[in-house]
Design an enzyme around this catalytic site. Structure first.
Site, PDB file in Angstrom:
ATOM      1  N   CYS A  78       8.004  48.479 -12.340  1.00  0.00           N
ATOM      2  CA  CYS A  78       7.631  49.779 -12.833  1.00  0.00           C
ATOM      3  C   CYS A  78       8.224  50.903 -12.032  1.00  0.00           C
ATOM      4  CB  CYS A  78       5.944  50.101 -12.777  1.00  0.00           C
ATOM      5  SG  CYS A  78       5.317  50.068 -11.200  1.00  0.00           S
ATOM      6  N   GLU A  96       0.830  -1.127  -0.183  1.00  0.00           N
ATOM      7  CA  GLU A  96       0.009   0.092   0.006  1.00  0.00           C
ATOM      8  C   GLU A  96       0.940   1.344   0.080  1.00  0.00           C
ATOM      9  OE1 GLU A  96      -1.859   1.199   3.860  1.00  0.00           O
ATOM     10  OE2 GLU A  96      -1.465  -1.102   4.040  1.00  0.00           O
TER      11      GLU A  96
HETATM   12  O1  I6G Z   1       4.611   3.700   9.816  1.00  0.00           O
HETATM   13  C1  I6G Z   1       3.920   2.887   9.155  1.00  0.00           C
HETATM   14  C2  I6G Z   1       3.200   3.395   7.918  1.00  0.00           C
HETATM   15  C3  I6G Z   1       2.390   2.449   7.455  1.00  0.00           C
HETATM   16  C4  I6G Z   1       3.664   1.611   9.595  1.00  0.00           C
HETATM   17  C5  I6G Z   1       2.945   0.578   8.690  1.00  0.00           C
HETATM   18  C6  I6G Z   1       2.226   1.135   7.599  1.00  0.00           C
HETATM   19  O2  I6G Z   1       1.653   0.260   7.004  1.00  0.00           O
HETATM   20  C7  I6G Z   1       1.066   0.844   5.827  1.00  0.00           C
HETATM   21  N1  I6G Z   1       2.888  -0.609   8.924  1.00  0.00           N
HETATM   22  C8  I6G Z   1       3.516  -1.177  10.239  1.00  0.00           C
HETATM   23  C9  I6G Z   1       3.486  -2.349  10.639  1.00  0.00           C
HETATM   24  C10 I6G Z   1       4.267  -0.272  11.063  1.00  0.00           C
HETATM   25  N2  I6G Z   1       4.394   1.127  10.594  1.00  0.00           N
HETATM   26  C11 I6G Z   1       5.040  -0.906  12.134  1.00  0.00           C
END
Ligand code: I6G
Length: 673
Positions: A418, A118
């Protein structure tokens, strides 16, 4: 004093709360509202009044709590029962391939590992705690072990559920800790900074700082005014939540009413993750919020457990970061630009520096106060930031780079173009050239007038406008409509064909909506949004020009500063002459307020992708007021898919279903027809 509570009042309060929760969810999570904003506001007002009369019936999870609670004097802190770890970073494909190899080695397998990936939002990590389905606590990540309790601030964020959604498949958990990222979208950020400037307050350097500053307000009523959003990505402790994979966790969170990023993909091999990273990198600049990479997680929870974590980060996840958008360079000089309203903007001329693939040579310094606040001098070594498609900015001066030869900046007393006097009004951060006939102001006014969101004169670019003004062919926006081939051919490198094309584009631009016309005039403080509000309300320039500030201010959405500015604009004969001359040239204005209802009568629309001209809620209103309707998902009943930038799966599906696909220009022409 509280009135006597009767059963009818209790049921009314319960009814209003339930309805408001439902419509909040439909609007902010499902993006599929069923009632108008005014209907929502009416119910909220009724609830607030009832709760005021019956304080014993107040409840922390009432939708009315979204407006904020009494201010705190200090934030308490709280311990995260399961530490909020950070993520390891990878910076190129080989880091990510090494990560995958290590996973396989630790799990003692040569099978493909499947990941969920993601976008990594550039926001503030938070934890929300739900007890028996109700939001009971919320905190910042802090140092990972302890964070600040910001419950009341979090309650004000519309996409945070105050109560978990009921679902037949999931029993309401007694305890649920949800982790996510609070962000401020680009549109909200720009609006907030415009507001800060108008109120002489400091502006925020970027959306992340704005989100952090907004969350750290001791007065949650201020947070409630800030356009914050949340996307959740994981679970801490939980009872009664059963899943085998991270993806299943996300689906459960979605069912419970949380907002999950729509770009998440699951079941990806490491090769597919790398392709995903490329896809997201390409989309990055057109997303409505900042991201700084992609997070990939081993999908199987069993594997996650077996891999475990170091004291710093889980071994089953990594952030594949984008190349840094900040670099250091030197300020060679500080130039001063004159804008269309006469505002003088200092601009740093930089020793060229490559920031994530773009050669950066200039950075805005906003105004004199900003230079003072950051203590910026010519000759300084500075950290420069480029974010999305906005003008690069100076983040800070690198103090260790100072030699003592740096030169202080001061705003010139006379306009650099100007020579007219420069004034800085009391309570304003901007210094202005007072001469409205200043060639720099005329150039910028014409560029704005001809821009895409205004008259959209194709081919009339900045360089051409500059020549037209320098050769005195154009002294106002109206002169564009009196151009002819002979005049155009006096310009450098202008042949017959190009000149004809410009005349054609000018003719095409002559049919215009009232809102774009108003926006094109460049009235101080009147951007696209306010121009639309004005056009919805007034049905002619005459109607608007004759109004007193208090009458203009009575229009919903127009404040006193804007009303005063509009009033002043129409008090200047020169402006009225320009408008008359434009109309006389044959410009045909389509007045939105007079538009008969029903242009889109009976048509069903689905909207996808990022729109440039309107927000989602605004376009929904436009469609509905023209007799159409907006649905969230495609079906055989859909007439049009309005597709903005980065349209994804809906676009593909619409093609399969044979649904007519239109872009913003086509939509505008439907409205104008
Ligand atoms: O700081 C983070 C941003 C996004 C994250 C995270 C994340 O997942 C989309 N996932 C974990 C497991 C951790 N920090 C520790």
């Amino acid at each position: 004093m509280q009135k006597n509570i009767d059963g009818l009042t209790i049921s009314k309060i319960e009814f209003l709360r339930k309805e408001l929760h439902k419509h909040n969810y439909l609007y902010y999570i499902k993006d599929d509202p069923e009632i108008s904003d005014s209907e929502y506001d009416r119910m909220m007002k009724e609830l607030i009044e009832l709760e005021k009369s019956y304080p014993d019936l107040s409840s922390p999870d009432s939708p009315s709590m979204r407006v904020g609670a009494p201010p705190l004097s200090v934030f308490a802190t709280t311990e995260h029962t399961i530490p909020m770890l950070s993520l390891d970073n990878g910076f190129d494909d080989s880091d990510v391939l090494t990560f995958d190899k290590r996973i396989k080695k630790n799990l003692n397998t040569s099978d493909e590992i499947l990941y969920t990936a993601e976008p990594k939002l550039d926001g503030i990590a938070v934890e929300l705690v739900y007890e028996n389905g109700r939001l009971s606590r919320a905190s910042t990540r802090g140092d990972g072990t302890r964070g600040e309790l910001i419950t009341e601030n979090i309650r004000t964020i519309r996409s945070v559920p105050l109560l978990l959604q009921n679902s037949d498949k999931i029993k309401t958990p007694a305890l649920l800790e949800v982790r996510g990222e609070v962000v401020m979208g680009h549109a909200g950020f720009k609006k907030l900074n415009r507001n800060q400037l108008a109120n002489n307050l400091n502006i925020f350097a970027n959306p992340r700082n704005a989100a952090a500053g907004s969350l750290r307000q001791l007065d949650s009523k201020i947070t409630a005014q800030r356009p914050l959003e949340i996307f959740v990505y994981g679970i801490g402790r939980a009872t009664n939540i059963f899943a085998e994979s991270h993806w299943e966790y996300l689906c459960i969170l979605k069912k419970l009413g949380f907002r999950i990023n729509s770009l998440i993909k699951s079941g990806l091999t490491i090769k597919a993750v790398i392709e995903y990273y490329r896809e997201i990198s390409e989309k990055r600049n057109s997303l409505p919020y900042d991201i700084d990479g992609v997070v990939l997680k081993v999908d199987s929870l069993k594997m996650q457990q077996s891999l475990g974590a170091t004291s710093r980060s889980p071994r089953w996840a990594i952030a594949y970061k984008f190349a840094a958008m900040q670099e250091t360079t030197k300020i060679i000089d500080i130039d001063v630009q004159v804008g269309r309203t006469g505002v003088l903007t200092p601009v740093a001329i930089l020793a060229p520096v490559n920031i994530a693939g773009v050669n950066v040579t200039r950075a805005t310094l906003h105004n004199e106060d900003e230079i003072k606040r950051k203590d910026i001098k010519t000759g300084d070594t500075v950290l420069v930031q480029r974010a999305g498609d906005v003008i690069p900015e100076i983040v800070k001066v690198i103090d260790s780079g100072r030699t003592g030869d740096e030169q202080k900046f001061s705003m010139p007393a006379n306009c650099p173009v100007c020579g007219a006097e420069v004034v800085r009004e009391k309570d304003e951060s901007a210094a202005r050239c007072v001469n409205t006939d200043c060639p720099a102001q005329i150039k910028e006014r014409i560029k704005h007038f001809a821009s895409k969101a205004a008259f959209d004169v194709e081919g009339l670019g900045d360089k051409l406008v500059e020549q037209l003004v320098e050769k005195k062919i154009c002294t106002s926006c109206a002169d564009i409509f009196y151009l002819n081939i002979e005049k155009l051919k006096t310009l450098d490198r202008m042949g017959d064909i190009s000149a004809k094309n410009i005349i054609k584009a000018v003719e095409k631009s002559k049919k215009i909506s009232f809102s774009r016309f108003i926006y094109g005039l460049g009235i101080r403080h009147v951007g696209e949004h306010l121009a639309k509000i004005l056009a919805d309300h007034y049905n002619s320039f005459d109607g608007l020009a004759k109004k007193l500030p208090e009458e203009i201010e009575a229009v919903e959405g127009i404040g006193p500063v804007v009303a005063e500015s509009i009033f002043n604009y129409f008090r200047q004969d020169k402006n009225l002459e320009i408008i008359n001359s434009i109309i006389k040239s044959g410009v045909k204005v389509i007045y939105e307020s007079a538009k008969k209802k029903g242009t889109l009568e009976g048509s069903a629309f689905v909207i996808t992708g990022v729109l440039e001209t309107w927000t989602r809620s605004r376009i929904k209103k436009i469609i509905e007021s023209a007799g159409g309707r907006v649905n969230s998902s495609l079906s055989h009943k859909t007439d049009y898919l309005l597709a903005g930038k980065s349209a994804g799966s809906k676009l593909t599906r619409a093609k399969t279903l044979g649904i007519k696909i239109i872009d913003e220009d086509k939509f505008k022409s439907m409205l104008d027809s």
